[in-house]
Enzyme design. Sequence first.
Site, PDB file in Angstrom:
ATOM      1  N   HIS A 230       1.002  -1.232  -0.113  1.00 39.08           N
ATOM      2  CA  HIS A 230      -0.188  -0.226   0.019  1.00 39.08           C
ATOM      3  C   HIS A 230       1.004   1.310  -0.064  1.00 39.08           C
ATOM      4  O   HIS A 230       2.036   1.211   0.612  1.00 39.08           O
ATOM      5  CB  HIS A 230      -1.157   0.202   1.266  1.00 39.08           C
ATOM      6  CG  HIS A 230      -1.980   0.967   1.203  1.00 39.08           C
ATOM      7  ND1 HIS A 230      -1.845   2.276   1.305  1.00 39.08           N
ATOM      8  CD2 HIS A 230      -3.518   0.833   0.728  1.00 39.08           C
ATOM      9  CE1 HIS A 230      -3.261   3.063   1.373  1.00 39.08           C
ATOM     10  NE2 HIS A 230      -3.905   1.911   0.711  1.00 39.08           N
TER      11      HIS A 230
ATOM     12  N   ASP B  77      -7.849  -3.828  -0.513  1.00 40.33           N
ATOM     13  CA  ASP B  77      -8.417  -3.849  -1.745  1.00 40.33           C
ATOM     14  C   ASP B  77      -8.620  -5.287  -2.440  1.00 40.33           C
ATOM     15  O   ASP B  77      -9.408  -6.231  -2.934  1.00 40.33           O
ATOM     16  CB  ASP B  77      -7.815  -3.314  -2.877  1.00 40.33           C
ATOM     17  CG  ASP B  77      -7.751  -1.894  -2.413  1.00 40.33           C
ATOM     18  OD1 ASP B  77      -8.964  -1.273  -2.461  1.00 40.33           O
ATOM     19  OD2 ASP B  77      -7.083  -1.161  -2.772  1.00 40.33           O
TER      20      ASP B  77
END
Length: 433
Positions: free
Chosen positions: A309, A367
């Site tokens: 991330h 995600d």
Amino acid sequence: MNNIPPQNRALLRIGDQNIELPTMSGTLGPDVIDTRALGNHGHFTYDPGFLSTASCTSSITYIDGDQGLLYYRGYPIEQLAEHADFLEVAYLLWHGELPNADQKREFDGLVSHHTMLHDQMNHLFCGFRRDAHPMAVMVAMIGAMAAFYPESGDVGDPHQREISMFRLLAKVPTAAAWSYKYNKGEPFMYPQNRMSYAENFLYMLHANPCESYQPSPTLVRALDRIFILHADHEQNASTSTVRLAGSSYANPFACIAAGIACLWGPLHGGANEAVLRMLEEIGDVNRIGEIIQRAKDKTNPFRLMGFGHRVYKNMDPRAAIMRQTCHEVLDELGLHDDPLFRIALKLEQIALEDDYFIDKKLYPNVDFYSGIVLRALGIPTSMFTAIFALARTAGWIAQWSEMVSTPGHKIARPRQLYTGPGRRDFVPIDRRG
């Protein structure tokens, strides 16, 4: 500037000029240097993407990417996802405190009261192609609400601001679900105010006049958690867009439509869609070894989607919650043997055990898991970003309200470093070579 205590100032030397700048401290996180006075000395800062610039003060969300922390109004995201529901979290984002039982009941009731779209908005859907992307439809429909509620443009009126906030939170799920129904060629399903927020959305998405639809509590809770985990994320691109648009006192529906448009960009809200596309491209669990080798090869442009991330240098705090939720949903629906989910689970196992991924901290992020959960809930990939927008609306509204109600508010006006031609004189067309 000379009155700034030494411990609260930074000294900037430009040529033979010494400029003292005050530092500011927040509740959490590093101090910042207040550079607003630089303009008085003929200078300003250059920071493309605002990666080292605090664009505002805010008391809503705190992120520490190195430590893997995400707080809403001081509450760790893990506690909220475990114990609260989405509307409780929305109340917290808006008001700064968790509601008591009476406040929660009133808040839920007001949201339910505003779930219907104006009947004339039904006709607007007919202007779109049936294969229009749901995000394109949502940008148009949310922006169009300003035409149906013109009084919402009076953002200086706290009462009008509050009504607009409830309308947005309540109507965005209806607009999102109807964009999917229109795309699919099915009749619109009207909201059921007896249902919870997440349950009602699933109903509008999957029910039809011929068959009722009643999702299990596990599936409702899974979607509610996705909403909570995506409700706000500090000053990201779409939130900054909402604030930038709102800084001119634009209509709140236009501001949220601007945020949806920004979120639609593949570098922002499309990550969970990319995860599903990657899994479909892999196609077979036997290809995973090859895929992992490609991911480790620095000369290969291939990248695993849903791992690591930009903000979180450690584990994404939302990912552990979604991992648990993901397995609960797969167990509930008996999908562990589905080929696509088998690929996802094998990738997850490798990422959590392989030294390469551990050393580089390429953990599965939110995600990765949310894409798997949404697919298991029967939600098509084209709707993933629309659901992200639905959840983030709660945070966008909170950020917008905080900004426009702050004393001393100013319209945003970023500066630039000009690199074009210097002054030159106009040449008549017949004398140009």
